[in-house]
Design a protein around this motif. Structure first.
Motif, PDB file in Angstrom:
ATOM      1  N   ARG A   1       0.806  -1.218   0.000  1.00 63.86           N
ATOM      2  CA  ARG A   1       0.000   0.000   0.000  1.00 63.86           C
ATOM      3  C   ARG A   1       0.843   1.273   0.000  1.00 63.86           C
ATOM      4  N   SER A   2       2.145   1.137   0.140  1.00 60.69           N
ATOM      5  CA  SER A   2       3.026   2.297  -0.020  1.00 60.69           C
ATOM      6  C   SER A   2       3.167   2.699  -1.480  1.00 60.69           C
ATOM      7  N   VAL A   3       2.774   1.806  -2.386  1.00 65.87           N
ATOM      8  CA  VAL A   3       2.848   2.068  -3.823  1.00 65.87           C
ATOM      9  C   VAL A   3       1.481   2.572  -4.281  1.00 65.87           C
TER      10      VAL A   3
ATOM     11  N   THR B   1      -3.120 -11.059  13.486  1.00 64.46           N
ATOM     12  CA  THR B   1      -2.343  -9.833  13.257  1.00 64.46           C
ATOM     13  C   THR B   1      -2.557  -8.812  14.359  1.00 64.46           C
ATOM     14  N   GLY B   2      -3.450  -9.084  15.323  1.00 63.47           N
ATOM     15  CA  GLY B   2      -3.601  -8.229  16.485  1.00 63.47           C
ATOM     16  C   GLY B   2      -3.972  -6.809  16.136  1.00 63.47           C
ATOM     17  N   ALA B   3      -3.228  -5.855  16.706  1.00 63.44           N
ATOM     18  CA  ALA B   3      -3.546  -4.443  16.536  1.00 63.44           C
ATOM     19  C   ALA B   3      -3.412  -3.968  15.103  1.00 63.44           C
ATOM     20  N   PHE B   4      -2.659  -4.690  14.259  1.00 63.93           N
ATOM     21  CA  PHE B   4      -2.561  -4.295  12.862  1.00 63.93           C
ATOM     22  C   PHE B   4      -3.845  -4.602  12.103  1.00 63.93           C
ATOM     23  N   GLY B   5      -4.623  -5.549  12.583  1.00 67.16           N
ATOM     24  CA  GLY B   5      -5.862  -5.895  11.910  1.00 67.16           C
ATOM     25  C   GLY B   5      -7.073  -5.182  12.464  1.00 67.16           C
ATOM     26  N   ARG B   6      -7.158  -5.108  13.817  1.00 72.61           N
ATOM     27  CA  ARG B   6      -8.274  -4.442  14.480  1.00 72.61           C
ATOM     28  C   ARG B   6      -7.711  -3.738  15.705  1.00 72.61           C
TER      29      ARG B   6
ATOM     30  N   HIS C   1      -7.505  -0.731   7.046  1.00 70.08           N
ATOM     31  CA  HIS C   1      -6.050  -0.708   6.944  1.00 70.08           C
ATOM     32  C   HIS C   1      -5.531  -2.119   6.682  1.00 70.08           C
ATOM     33  N   ASP C   2      -4.569  -2.219   5.778  1.00 73.78           N
ATOM     34  CA  ASP C   2      -4.010  -3.508   5.405  1.00 73.78           C
ATOM     35  C   ASP C   2      -2.492  -3.353   5.298  1.00 73.78           C
TER      36      ASP C   2
ATOM     37  N   LEU D   1       0.931   3.016  10.754  1.00 75.75           N
ATOM     38  CA  LEU D   1      -0.013   2.043  10.209  1.00 75.75           C
ATOM     39  C   LEU D   1       0.697   0.995   9.371  1.00 75.75           C
ATOM     40  N   LEU D   2       1.706   1.423   8.632  1.00 72.58           N
ATOM     41  CA  LEU D   2       2.552   0.519   7.853  1.00 72.58           C
ATOM     42  C   LEU D   2       3.918   0.499   8.531  1.00 72.58           C
ATOM     43  N   PRO D   3       4.187  -0.500   9.371  1.00 73.81           N
ATOM     44  CA  PRO D   3       5.338  -0.427  10.288  1.00 73.81           C
ATOM     45  C   PRO D   3       6.687  -0.359   9.599  1.00 73.81           C
ATOM     46  N   ALA D   4       6.820  -0.909   8.403  1.00 75.51           N
ATOM     47  CA  ALA D   4       8.113  -0.853   7.729  1.00 75.51           C
ATOM     48  C   ALA D   4       8.480   0.568   7.315  1.00 75.51           C
TER      49      ALA D   4
END
Length: 745
Positions: free
Chosen positions: A47-49, A146-151, A159-160, A325-328
């Motif tokens: 999603r960075s692209v 995915t824990g907090a990254f999913g919900r 968010h994905d 939101l996108l940890p990388a």
């Protein structure tokens, strides 16, 4: 035979949406022309692209590489084994190399390794291909891990974080490979510390090897996140002979460190660190090795009162979500900076909420002496099919993190029931009663998540680690038959009741206050754009606003009724004021109960990972809301705490407010003075009443110093109550309460 450095395969890869079945079947085909595919960064997220900004996967990834020539240890020679290592993929993938299927990955936090020795021997140029999936997480029961990254209550929906978010590399070993490894410190005191090591090594034929363990102070090549070195007389080197059978061999052993330099939380001492290395030595040459940076300490929870190396510590903390939101996309400096903010705020603890963070967070916490409450990424209701993956995830988390001295507590499951606490509609009385009944049932009645899953995962954590406490689930109130409960989430003044209902509840049911792992209130950042695009004020599209921003409309409308505010900005300002008062008042109430029975707290939360209207005290740019300064003031090591005056004052009433001094210092504090000033404004002028107390307080205690008498004058219209604590060295801590006086109807 000694393995050389890893070959980094990160960089610019090619990616395409996996919409075409024919394309998916040809993903590993050398002849497939991928020159028209999008360029995607690895590590990164699709999603960075821009072309994938709204996609939820799956996405196809490809990269081509050559194995470099090396005269001392060429790739693909007969003396070495080679592995493709994926350090982290969100959240699952299938992997191919040169057309050969290597296997699949599941779980975003753990590395996955695939042996490619024979494949690399066939040619010098190679094609690595992955099909990566990470769908959005829906409501209700899921098997998503995915824990907090999913919900999460720290972000809206949609968010994905899908993608290859950690590095990809080729790892080379000798004939014996170390597949898994784990380091723990189960015992530590001034005389001796014990390090427990566990490795799983793999060999194609029976061999005799030497397992060499080295322990030395972390001084050489130390970086900004490593912390000061420890002091021992000389590096400790222990060797053990080990016979290996064909295949995987699990080996466990311990090494004692005499007279260790103990690691302490920042409030109790220094943070000396040690470097530990385990080498598999075959024929006097290293076949494979693992290294850790660790600290030696012992931690326990006694009825949720924390002790580190035997010293009691009241835990003042905040929950911390993903950095972004996108940890990388977060830089290493951004990740570590949240630890610096915790230090500057005078905190002892961060709760790593619903996720496993980037490695930089743990290294920074080790160096700074910030304790971590580590959640596994298990949130809300999970399906029965999630049990086996959740147990594997628990073991992987221990392998990955157990060596960090900063991790004080494992928590297996966050709120193990179905549903997001937010609601997007205005509830009537009947709906409110149903919601409350569901909440009571979630805590009191047996459930598969709470009774079976959480116990099973907690058991894995205890058996795999054993060096720190394990909390089976967070947010569960005491219930039959044990009536013990666990850490609680008390959203008084937001999801239920008013601000003053928290101390009332804890007076009635003290066990709920042993450790409060969540409380807070939502508020927009000063320049938040969500309200401006949600429709004309006050007839906003509340459901859409909730979806996009994470706002919980029902409690927000109760805390600041929109019809009482002329503009959305005025309403937002009222929410910010409410958040600041709630956070400070709740911290003061819990600190007054220090050790009787409260062992600490973790307010929700430090910062937003992205734009949103949440309970975070800092926005996604780390700019403070008013609640941040209020929280920092409430967490000062020495404060005067006064009962909150009632919200509704009337002429002729008499109130008595107790005053306490809380001292978190490890030493007594002398020559302190608490002064209070009650200023009444009325039709007849201003009436000022002053009181004061002087004296000393003991170390690490709460001391009752007196009582404020509030006799409301008959003509009073408002009250300003100031409380000032002063002491040697220019100490001055202030607290102010404002109240209106209402004539009886």
């Amino acid at each position: 035979m000694a393995p050389g450095p890893d070959l980094d395969l990160s960089g610019s890869w090619r990616a395409a949406p996996a919409d075409d079945d024919q394309l998916r079947r040809r993903i590993a085909d050398d002849e497939l022309d991928d020159s028209g595919w999008e360029a995607v960064a690895v590590p990164g997220h699709w999603r960075s692209v821009p072309a994938f900004a709204d996609r939820s996967g799956p996405v196809l990834y490809r990269t081509r590489f050559r194995t470099p020539d090396s005269p001392t240890a060429p790739w693909g020679d007969d003396e070495h084994r080679s592995f493709v290592v994926l350090d982290g993929v969100f959240a699952a993938s299938d992997v191919w190399l040169d057309g050969a299927y290597l296997g699949d990955t599941s779980g975003y936090l753990q590395p996955h390794a695939f042996e490619v020795t024979d494949t690399l021997r066939r040619r010098d140029d190679h094609l690595l291909a992955l099909e990566v999936t990470c769908g959005e997480v829906g409501a209700g029961l899921t098997r998503d891990l995915t824990g907090a990254f999913g919900r999460s209550a720290l972000m809206g929906a949609g968010h994905d974080p899908g993608g290859i978010w950690r590095p990809v590399r080729l790892h080379r070993t000798g004939p014996v490979q170390m597949r898994f490894s784990r380091l723990r410190c189960p015992r530590a005191d001034a005389e001796r510390a014990t390090l427990a090591l566990r490795v799983v090594v793999d060999t194609a034929e029976p061999r005799r090897v030497v397992l060499r363990t080295s322990i030395r102070p972390a001084t050489d090549g130390i970086d900004a996140t490593a912390g000061p070195g420890a002091t021992i007389d000389a590096p400790i080197v222990v060797e053990r002979d080990q016979d290996l059978a064909t295949g995987e061999n699990r080996v466990e052993w311990t090494v004692d460190v005499p007279r260790p330099e103990l690691w302490w939380p920042r409030a109790l001492g220094a943070q000396p660190l040690y470097d530990v290395t385990v080498e598999v030595v075959l024929d006097d040459r290293v076949s494979d090795a693992r290294s850790w940076r660790t600290g030696l300490r012992q931690v326990s929870l006694d009825d949720f009162v924390c002790r580190v190396n035997g010293e009691r510590l009241f835990l003042k903390g905040l929950a911390v979500g993903p950095t972004r939101l996108l940890p990388a996309e977060a830089t290493a400096e951004e990740v570590a900076a949240d630890i610096d903010r915790a230090v500057d705020a005078g905190l002892d603890l961060l709760r790593v909420h619903g996720h496993v963070a980037r490695p930089e967070l743990y290294a920074a916490a080790d160096a700074a002496g910030i304790l971590l409450w580590q959640d596994l990424p298990l949130q809300w209701g999970l399906q029965r099919s999630a049990k086996a993956p959740a147990r594997r995830l628990a073991r992987a988390a221990v392998d990955l993190l157990a060596h960090h001295p900063s991790i004080a507590v494992w928590c297996a499951h966050h709120e193990p029931w179905v549903g997001d606490p937010a609601t997007t509609r205005t509830e009537g009385p009947r709906a409110t009663r149903r919601r409350r009944l569901r909440t009571v049932a979630a805590h009191a009645l047996p459930s598969w998540n709470r009774t079976v899953l959480d116990r099973s995962v907690a058991l894995v954590l205890r058996e795999s680690d054993g060096s720190r406490p394990v909390v089976a689930h967070s947010g569960v109130w005491p219930h039959p038959p044990q009536l013990s409960g666990t850490s609680t989430h008390l959203w008084a003044g937001w999801r239920w009741g008013g601000i003053d209902d928290l101390p009332r509840l804890l007076r009635w049911w003290p066990r709920l206050g042993r450790f409060v792992a969540e409380f807070g209130a939502q508020a927009p950042a000063p320049d938040d754009a969500h309200l401006a695009t949600a429709g004309p004020w006050p007839d906003l599209d509340w459901p859409a606003l909730a979806t996009e921003s994470g706002l919980e409309p029902r409690p927000a409308r109760a805390a600041a009724p929109p019809e009482r505010h002329a503009t959305s900005e005025a309403w937002a300002e009222a929410l910010r004021a409410h958040q600041a008062e709630l956070v400070r008042s709740h911290v003061e109430a819990l600190r007054r109960l220090k050790y009787r029975p409260t062992g600490g707290f973790a307010a929700f939360a430090l910062a937003d990972p992205g734009p949103g209207i949440t309970a975070a005290l800092l926005d996604h740019h780390r700019r403070p809301k008013p609640a941040w300064d209020a929280f920092v003031e409430a967490c000062r090591p020495l404060v005067a705490v006064v009962d909150r005056p009632p919200e509704a004052l009337a002429p002729g009433q008499r109130h008595r407010l107790e005053v306490h001094v809380v001292n978190d210092h490890r030493r007594p504090m002398a020559e302190l003075r608490v002064g209070t000033t009650a200023t009444w404004e009325g039709s007849g002028g201003t009436d000022v009443v002053r009181q004061g107390w002087e004296g000393d307080v003991d170390a690490d205690t709460v001391t009752r110093v007196g009582e404020i008498r509030l006799d409301v004058p008959d003509d009073a219209r408002s009250l300003v109550l100031d409380v000032v604590l002063t002491g040697p060295g220019g100490l001055e801590v202030r607290r102010r309460h404002r109240r209106d006086v209402h004539l009886p109807v």
